[in-house]
Write a protein that holds these residues in place. Sequence first.
Motif, PDB file in Angstrom:
ATOM      1  N   VAL A 149      -7.999 -18.182  57.347  1.00 59.43           N
ATOM      2  CA  VAL A 149      -6.859 -17.876  58.485  1.00 59.43           C
ATOM      3  C   VAL A 149      -6.110 -17.437  58.867  1.00 59.43           C
ATOM      4  O   VAL A 149      -5.961 -15.979  58.095  1.00 59.43           O
ATOM      5  CB  VAL A 149      -6.274 -19.516  58.283  1.00 59.43           C
ATOM      6  CG1 VAL A 149      -7.858 -20.736  58.538  1.00 59.43           C
ATOM      7  CG2 VAL A 149      -5.369 -19.837  57.310  1.00 59.43           C
ATOM      8  N   SER A 150      -5.349 -17.271  59.634  1.00 59.34           N
ATOM      9  CA  SER A 150      -4.189 -16.474  60.413  1.00 59.34           C
ATOM     10  C   SER A 150      -3.058 -16.407  59.165  1.00 59.34           C
ATOM     11  O   SER A 150      -3.016 -16.347  58.027  1.00 59.34           O
ATOM     12  CB  SER A 150      -3.594 -16.767  61.467  1.00 59.34           C
ATOM     13  OG  SER A 150      -2.091 -17.901  60.995  1.00 59.34           O
ATOM     14  N   VAL A 188      -5.566 -19.312  54.247  1.00 56.75           N
ATOM     15  CA  VAL A 188      -6.532 -19.624  53.271  1.00 56.75           C
ATOM     16  C   VAL A 188      -6.941 -21.019  53.489  1.00 56.75           C
ATOM     17  O   VAL A 188      -6.150 -21.514  52.691  1.00 56.75           O
ATOM     18  CB  VAL A 188      -7.480 -18.986  51.920  1.00 56.75           C
ATOM     19  CG1 VAL A 188      -8.670 -19.709  51.491  1.00 56.75           C
ATOM     20  CG2 VAL A 188      -7.179 -17.312  52.146  1.00 56.75           C
ATOM     21  N   ASN A 189      -7.765 -21.652  53.390  1.00 62.51           N
ATOM     22  CA  ASN A 189      -7.597 -22.744  53.829  1.00 62.51           C
ATOM     23  C   ASN A 189      -9.251 -22.957  52.846  1.00 62.51           C
ATOM     24  O   ASN A 189     -10.245 -22.381  52.289  1.00 62.51           O
ATOM     25  CB  ASN A 189      -8.919 -23.641  55.227  1.00 62.51           C
ATOM     26  CG  ASN A 189      -7.598 -23.390  55.347  1.00 62.51           C
ATOM     27  OD1 ASN A 189      -6.270 -23.155  55.612  1.00 62.51           O
ATOM     28  ND2 ASN A 189      -8.114 -24.008  57.236  1.00 62.51           N
ATOM     29  N   PHE A 190      -9.583 -24.007  52.003  1.00 63.39           N
ATOM     30  CA  PHE A 190     -10.483 -25.028  51.118  1.00 63.39           C
ATOM     31  C   PHE A 190     -11.188 -25.740  51.688  1.00 63.39           C
ATOM     32  O   PHE A 190     -10.434 -26.652  51.661  1.00 63.39           O
ATOM     33  CB  PHE A 190     -10.998 -24.382  49.669  1.00 63.39           C
ATOM     34  CG  PHE A 190     -10.433 -22.827  48.926  1.00 63.39           C
ATOM     35  CD1 PHE A 190     -11.243 -22.650  49.274  1.00 63.39           C
ATOM     36  CD2 PHE A 190      -8.517 -22.399  49.340  1.00 63.39           C
ATOM     37  CE1 PHE A 190     -11.287 -20.845  48.258  1.00 63.39           C
ATOM     38  CE2 PHE A 190      -9.290 -21.345  48.810  1.00 63.39           C
ATOM     39  CZ  PHE A 190     -10.150 -20.234  48.204  1.00 63.39           C
ATOM     40  N   LYS A 214     -11.725 -34.767  58.781  1.00 63.76           N
ATOM     41  CA  LYS A 214     -10.949 -34.424  57.515  1.00 63.76           C
ATOM     42  C   LYS A 214     -11.570 -33.163  56.299  1.00 63.76           C
ATOM     43  O   LYS A 214     -12.562 -34.232  56.131  1.00 63.76           O
ATOM     44  CB  LYS A 214      -9.834 -35.142  56.719  1.00 63.76           C
ATOM     45  CG  LYS A 214      -8.773 -34.230  56.643  1.00 63.76           C
ATOM     46  CD  LYS A 214      -8.317 -33.145  57.241  1.00 63.76           C
ATOM     47  CE  LYS A 214      -6.902 -32.678  56.265  1.00 63.76           C
ATOM     48  NZ  LYS A 214      -6.092 -31.889  57.298  1.00 63.76           N
ATOM     49  N   LYS A 215     -11.939 -31.686  56.677  1.00 60.29           N
ATOM     50  CA  LYS A 215     -12.877 -31.320  55.478  1.00 60.29           C
ATOM     51  C   LYS A 215     -11.581 -30.384  54.808  1.00 60.29           C
ATOM     52  O   LYS A 215     -12.304 -29.545  53.523  1.00 60.29           O
ATOM     53  CB  LYS A 215     -13.996 -29.995  56.359  1.00 60.29           C
ATOM     54  CG  LYS A 215     -14.689 -31.179  57.053  1.00 60.29           C
ATOM     55  CD  LYS A 215     -15.847 -30.207  57.101  1.00 60.29           C
ATOM     56  CE  LYS A 215     -16.616 -31.310  57.632  1.00 60.29           C
ATOM     57  NZ  LYS A 215     -17.572 -32.109  57.138  1.00 60.29           N
ATOM     58  N   ASN A 216     -10.484 -30.254  54.617  1.00 56.95           N
ATOM     59  CA  ASN A 216      -9.885 -28.587  54.564  1.00 56.95           C
ATOM     60  C   ASN A 216      -8.994 -29.885  53.297  1.00 56.95           C
ATOM     61  O   ASN A 216      -8.641 -30.712  52.778  1.00 56.95           O
ATOM     62  CB  ASN A 216      -8.455 -28.463  54.565  1.00 56.95           C
ATOM     63  CG  ASN A 216      -8.283 -27.657  56.434  1.00 56.95           C
ATOM     64  OD1 ASN A 216      -9.552 -26.816  56.119  1.00 56.95           O
ATOM     65  ND2 ASN A 216      -7.827 -27.545  57.343  1.00 56.95           N
ATOM     66  N   VAL A 217      -9.086 -29.588  52.370  1.00 51.96           N
ATOM     67  CA  VAL A 217      -8.753 -29.510  50.576  1.00 51.96           C
ATOM     68  C   VAL A 217      -7.267 -28.918  50.544  1.00 51.96           C
ATOM     69  O   VAL A 217      -6.525 -29.083  50.312  1.00 51.96           O
ATOM     70  CB  VAL A 217     -10.061 -30.214  49.742  1.00 51.96           C
ATOM     71  CG1 VAL A 217      -9.045 -30.227  48.262  1.00 51.96           C
ATOM     72  CG2 VAL A 217     -10.962 -30.703  50.126  1.00 51.96           C
ATOM     73  N   VAL A 218      -7.692 -28.084  50.476  1.00 52.90           N
ATOM     74  CA  VAL A 218      -6.584 -26.801  50.411  1.00 52.90           C
ATOM     75  C   VAL A 218      -6.268 -26.246  51.308  1.00 52.90           C
ATOM     76  O   VAL A 218      -7.010 -25.104  52.258  1.00 52.90           O
ATOM     77  CB  VAL A 218      -6.706 -25.748  49.270  1.00 52.90           C
ATOM     78  CG1 VAL A 218      -5.442 -24.438  49.221  1.00 52.90           C
ATOM     79  CG2 VAL A 218      -7.479 -26.285  48.091  1.00 52.90           C
ATOM     80  N   TYR A 219      -4.753 -26.187  52.128  1.00 46.36           N
ATOM     81  CA  TYR A 219      -3.853 -25.693  53.797  1.00 46.36           C
ATOM     82  C   TYR A 219      -3.478 -25.110  53.170  1.00 46.36           C
ATOM     83  O   TYR A 219      -2.360 -25.381  52.555  1.00 46.36           O
ATOM     84  CB  TYR A 219      -4.195 -27.081  54.599  1.00 46.36           C
ATOM     85  CG  TYR A 219      -3.480 -26.649  55.638  1.00 46.36           C
ATOM     86  CD1 TYR A 219      -4.434 -26.710  56.980  1.00 46.36           C
ATOM     87  CD2 TYR A 219      -1.715 -27.137  56.143  1.00 46.36           C
ATOM     88  CE1 TYR A 219      -4.245 -26.648  57.693  1.00 46.36           C
ATOM     89  CE2 TYR A 219      -2.095 -26.655  57.463  1.00 46.36           C
ATOM     90  CZ  TYR A 219      -2.894 -26.430  58.567  1.00 46.36           C
ATOM     91  OH  TYR A 219      -2.144 -26.337  59.524  1.00 46.36           O
ATOM     92  N   HIS A 220      -3.749 -23.939  53.909  1.00 50.73           N
ATOM     93  CA  HIS A 220      -2.796 -22.799  54.000  1.00 50.73           C
ATOM     94  C   HIS A 220      -2.162 -22.197  53.208  1.00 50.73           C
ATOM     95  O   HIS A 220      -0.929 -21.889  53.459  1.00 50.73           O
ATOM     96  CB  HIS A 220      -1.978 -22.918  55.304  1.00 50.73           C
ATOM     97  CG  HIS A 220      -2.108 -23.119  57.236  1.00 50.73           C
ATOM     98  ND1 HIS A 220      -1.353 -23.438  57.779  1.00 50.73           N
ATOM     99  CD2 HIS A 220      -3.489 -22.389  57.430  1.00 50.73           C
ATOM    100  CE1 HIS A 220      -2.031 -23.039  58.628  1.00 50.73           C
ATOM    101  NE2 HIS A 220      -2.778 -23.008  58.257  1.00 50.73           N
ATOM    102  N   LEU A 221      -3.442 -22.036  51.631  1.00 55.79           N
ATOM    103  CA  LEU A 221      -2.214 -21.246  50.865  1.00 55.79           C
ATOM    104  C   LEU A 221      -2.218 -19.691  51.069  1.00 55.79           C
ATOM    105  O   LEU A 221      -3.009 -19.111  52.160  1.00 55.79           O
ATOM    106  CB  LEU A 221      -3.701 -20.291  49.502  1.00 55.79           C
ATOM    107  CG  LEU A 221      -3.197 -20.832  48.465  1.00 55.79           C
ATOM    108  CD1 LEU A 221      -2.347 -20.936  47.635  1.00 55.79           C
ATOM    109  CD2 LEU A 221      -4.455 -20.316  47.473  1.00 55.79           C
TER     110      LEU A 221
END
Length: 150
Positions: free
Chosen positions: A22-23, A27-29, A38-45
């Motif tokens: 992502v920007s 990183v998203n996972f 809802k699919k994001n487990v890890v959001y905006h690492l």
Amino acid sequence: MLTFEQKLEVIEAFPELTRKEVSMKRVNFQFEESLYDKKNVVYHLHPNGNGFVFVGDLPQYEADSRGLVNIRDFSASQLRSIIADSIDYLGREPEPPYDKRWTNREGEKLDLVYEEPFWNIYTGKNLEESFGTFDDAEDYLLDQGFKERN
């Protein structure tokens, strides 16, 4: 605090997660097998180590209003644990709706209804009380002299 690379190593050990760039180098996972939108487990690492894990309304975590927990200061074992809980949460069938009538000795009736994320008690169509857990709602009803009726 784990570095960005160390967090990536822990996260990428979960084969059921898909990496999405992502920007701003974040990183998203995602858990593509999620039973929910809802699919994001890890959001905006972020490379600075900041990031979030989605836990919805799991009671063992203090999540924000979006169901996210900041993982900036998590250890590797804490990170593994919260990710496993998130995947389990997103892959679990939702509980069937709960809507039960409770009565007291005087014949008064209250309805206990689960309306995610709250347990609401109604007198007819009027909201009487609202609780965060079933146990709290049940304790209230029992204290008020009500019993569940089928």
